[in-house]
Write a protein that holds these residues in place. Structure first.
Motif, PDB file in Angstrom:
ATOM      1  N   ILE A   1      13.588 112.633  88.520  1.00 33.83           N
ATOM      2  CA  ILE A   1      14.435 112.778  89.706  1.00 33.83           C
ATOM      3  C   ILE A   1      15.844 112.289  89.370  1.00 33.83           C
TER       4      ILE A   1
ATOM      5  N   ALA B   1      11.344  97.667  85.356  1.00 31.78           N
ATOM      6  CA  ALA B   1      12.281  97.136  84.366  1.00 31.78           C
ATOM      7  C   ALA B   1      11.524  96.541  83.181  1.00 31.78           C
TER       8      ALA B   1
ATOM      9  N   PRO C   1      18.569 115.962  93.905  1.00 33.01           N
ATOM     10  CA  PRO C   1      18.807 116.049  95.352  1.00 33.01           C
ATOM     11  C   PRO C   1      20.213 115.606  95.735  1.00 33.01           C
TER      12      PRO C   1
HETATM   13  N1  LIG Z   1      18.191 108.818  98.901  1.00 35.45           N
HETATM   14  C1  LIG Z   1      19.118 109.594  98.385  1.00 35.45           C
HETATM   15  O1  LIG Z   1      20.149 109.893  99.000  1.00 35.45           O
HETATM   16  C2  LIG Z   1      18.914 110.189  97.008  1.00 35.45           C
HETATM   17  C3  LIG Z   1      19.768 111.209  96.593  1.00 35.45           C
HETATM   18  C4  LIG Z   1      19.614 111.762  95.326  1.00 35.45           C
HETATM   19  C5  LIG Z   1      18.609 111.297  94.497  1.00 35.45           C
HETATM   20  N2  LIG Z   1      17.796 110.290  94.928  1.00 35.45           N
HETATM   21  C6  LIG Z   1      16.767 109.843  93.996  1.00 35.45           C
HETATM   22  O2  LIG Z   1      15.495 110.093  94.586  1.00 35.45           O
HETATM   23  C7  LIG Z   1      14.557 109.115  94.119  1.00 35.45           C
HETATM   24  C8  LIG Z   1      13.882 108.465  95.310  1.00 35.45           C
HETATM   25  O3  LIG Z   1      14.878 107.823  96.088  1.00 35.45           O
HETATM   26  P1  LIG Z   1      14.575 107.278  97.545  1.00 35.45           P
HETATM   27  O4  LIG Z   1      15.765 107.609  98.355  1.00 35.45           O
HETATM   28  O5  LIG Z   1      13.220 107.673  97.991  1.00 35.45           O
HETATM   29  O6  LIG Z   1      14.623 105.679  97.236  1.00 35.45           O
HETATM   30  P2  LIG Z   1      13.942 104.476  98.003  1.00 35.45           P
HETATM   31  O7  LIG Z   1      13.624 104.826  99.400  1.00 35.45           O
HETATM   32  O8  LIG Z   1      14.833 103.295  97.730  1.00 35.45           O
HETATM   33  O9  LIG Z   1      12.568 104.283  97.185  1.00 35.45           O
HETATM   34  C9  LIG Z   1      12.599 103.933  95.822  1.00 35.45           C
HETATM   35  C10 LIG Z   1      11.181 103.700  95.335  1.00 35.45           C
HETATM   36  O10 LIG Z   1      11.246 103.214  93.996  1.00 35.45           O
HETATM   37  C11 LIG Z   1      10.614 101.917  93.936  1.00 35.45           C
HETATM   38  N3  LIG Z   1      11.314 101.074  92.967  1.00 35.45           N
HETATM   39  C12 LIG Z   1      12.628 100.746  92.980  1.00 35.45           C
HETATM   40  N4  LIG Z   1      12.875  99.891  91.976  1.00 35.45           N
HETATM   41  C13 LIG Z   1      11.710  99.691  91.325  1.00 35.45           C
HETATM   42  C14 LIG Z   1      11.338  98.894  90.214  1.00 35.45           C
HETATM   43  N5  LIG Z   1      12.202  98.096  89.565  1.00 35.45           N
HETATM   44  N6  LIG Z   1      10.046  98.923  89.797  1.00 35.45           N
HETATM   45  C15 LIG Z   1       9.147  99.691  90.449  1.00 35.45           C
HETATM   46  N7  LIG Z   1       9.434 100.451  91.504  1.00 35.45           N
HETATM   47  C16 LIG Z   1      10.716 100.450  91.944  1.00 35.45           C
HETATM   48  C17 LIG Z   1      10.728 101.367  95.359  1.00 35.45           C
HETATM   49  O11 LIG Z   1       9.764 100.377  95.647  1.00 35.45           O
HETATM   50  P3  LIG Z   1      10.089  98.801  95.527  1.00 35.45           P
HETATM   51  O12 LIG Z   1      11.472  98.580  96.053  1.00 35.45           O
HETATM   52  O13 LIG Z   1       9.002  98.110  96.274  1.00 35.45           O
HETATM   53  O14 LIG Z   1      10.000  98.497  94.061  1.00 35.45           O
HETATM   54  C18 LIG Z   1      10.442 102.631  96.149  1.00 35.45           C
HETATM   55  O15 LIG Z   1       9.062 102.895  96.151  1.00 35.45           O
HETATM   56  C19 LIG Z   1      15.351 108.148  93.242  1.00 35.45           C
HETATM   57  O16 LIG Z   1      15.235 108.529  91.890  1.00 35.45           O
HETATM   58  C20 LIG Z   1      16.785 108.356  93.715  1.00 35.45           C
HETATM   59  O17 LIG Z   1      17.719 108.009  92.708  1.00 35.45           O
HETATM   60  C21 LIG Z   1      17.910 109.738  96.158  1.00 35.45           C
END
Ligand SMILES: NC(=O)c1ccc[n+]([C@@H]2O[C@H](COP(=O)([O-])OP(=O)(O)OC[C@H]3O[C@@H](n4cnc5c(N)ncnc54)[C@H](OP(=O)(O)O)[C@@H]3O)[C@@H](O)[C@H]2O)c1
Length: 242
Positions: free
Chosen positions: A136, A59, A181
């Motif tokens: 993504i 942010a 995704p």
């Molecule tokens: N999971 C789903 O169902 C899904 C579906 C479609 C698309 N996506 C997309 O796929 C991508 C990965 O999602 P995911 O499911 O792997 O999410 P996740 O497990 O919540 O991981 C998110 C990652 O981003 C980091 N992050 C979040 N806020 C941050 C911030 N303010 N500054 C720096 N790092 C930050 C988190 O680490 P920290 O919290 O330690 O900061 C973590 O490493 C995202 O773009 C998501 O929108 C996910």
């Protein structure tokens, strides 16, 4: 010469799986998240010369600028950037708080734009033969989802960003694509109710939720010379649900 790839949000979920895959293929990888994780620390111990990790909040645009600058100083040329870090606050719009809206806009949209801008500046100064950006998105950008309107707005914004940037940077040999995704089994989707989960599985021809590994292969491909004539695309990976 190994490629250098920036992957945001590498501490868990899809980002961690991407860090593992890009290290496995021989890249030097730079990642950040607000807090680290044990699996990421284990990878850093295994690859001290090829994995750069930092803790920062996406942010904060100034922190992102300094991160990309340090990656350039440490590894030189930057070849690939995967803008993966995002947050999702679920809830109907009428009860969504200002701080939740601000957090999704500043991390998912502005954070991605600033990260990509800083990376592109370095790519333009120090061009590589296979430069690429992957942002993504999410299937909810195109399809919509009750309770995720603000999150969907940020992801739809990223798709427009990627398509425009692909036109802007094509002549400089930098490809820009989005990967969209469906629901994945990660922390981000852990709050899905059992009812929603079964509904999604029922309408998915491949009959299950996705895993990070289902998406990693496509991002690996898009961030390689094998995808050298692909730009401005949104690749949906959702088991056929849409
Ligand atoms: N999971 C789903 O169902 C899904 C579906 C479609 C698309 N996506 C997309 O796929 C991508 C990965 O999602 P995911 O499911 O792997 O999410 P996740 O497990 O919540 O991981 C998110 C990652 O981003 C980091 N992050 C979040 N806020 C941050 C911030 N303010 N500054 C720096 N790092 C930050 C988190 O680490 P920290 O919290 O330690 O900061 C973590 O490493 C995202 O773009 C998501 O929108 C996910």
């Amino acid at each position: 010469m190994p490629h250098t790839s920036i992957i945001s949000g590498g501490s868990r979920g899809l980002g961690l799986a991407l860090v593992e895959r890009f290290l496995e293929r021989g890249d030097r990888v730079a990642t950040f998240s607000r807090s680290g994780s044990q699996p990421l620390a284990n990878l850093a111990a295994l690859h001290p010369d090829r994995l750069h990790t930092e803790t920062l909040d996406a942010a904060d645009a100034r922190l992102l600028c300094r991160f990309v600058e340090r990656v350039g100083q440490r590894f030189g040329q930057i070849d690939h950037c995967i803008a993966n870090a995002a947050v999702a606050h679920e809830g109907v719009l009428a009860t969504t708080r200002d701080d939740e809206i601000d957090s999704m806009l500043s991390v998912n949209l502005r954070g991605t734009i600033v990260l990509v801008r800083e990376t592109v500046r370095q790519m333009l100064l120090n061009p590589s033969a296979t430069s690429s950006i992957v942002v993504i998105s999410s299937i909810v950008a195109a399809r919509g989802s009750s309770g995720l309107s603000v999150y969907a707005a940020t992801k739809a914004g990223l798709e427009g960003f990627a398509k425009s940037l692909a036109r802007e940077l094509g002549s400089r040999g930098i490809r820009v694509n989005a990967v969209s995704p469906g629901f994945l089994e990660t922390d981000l989707s852990a709050s899905l109710s059992a009812e929603n989960r079964s509904r999604i599985i029922r309408r998915t021809p491949l009959g299950r939720l996705g895993e990070p590994a289902d998406v990693v292969g496509a991002i690996d491909f898009l961030s390689s010379a094998r995808a050298g004539f692909i730009t401005g695309q949104v690749l949906t990976i959702d088991g056929g649900a849409s």
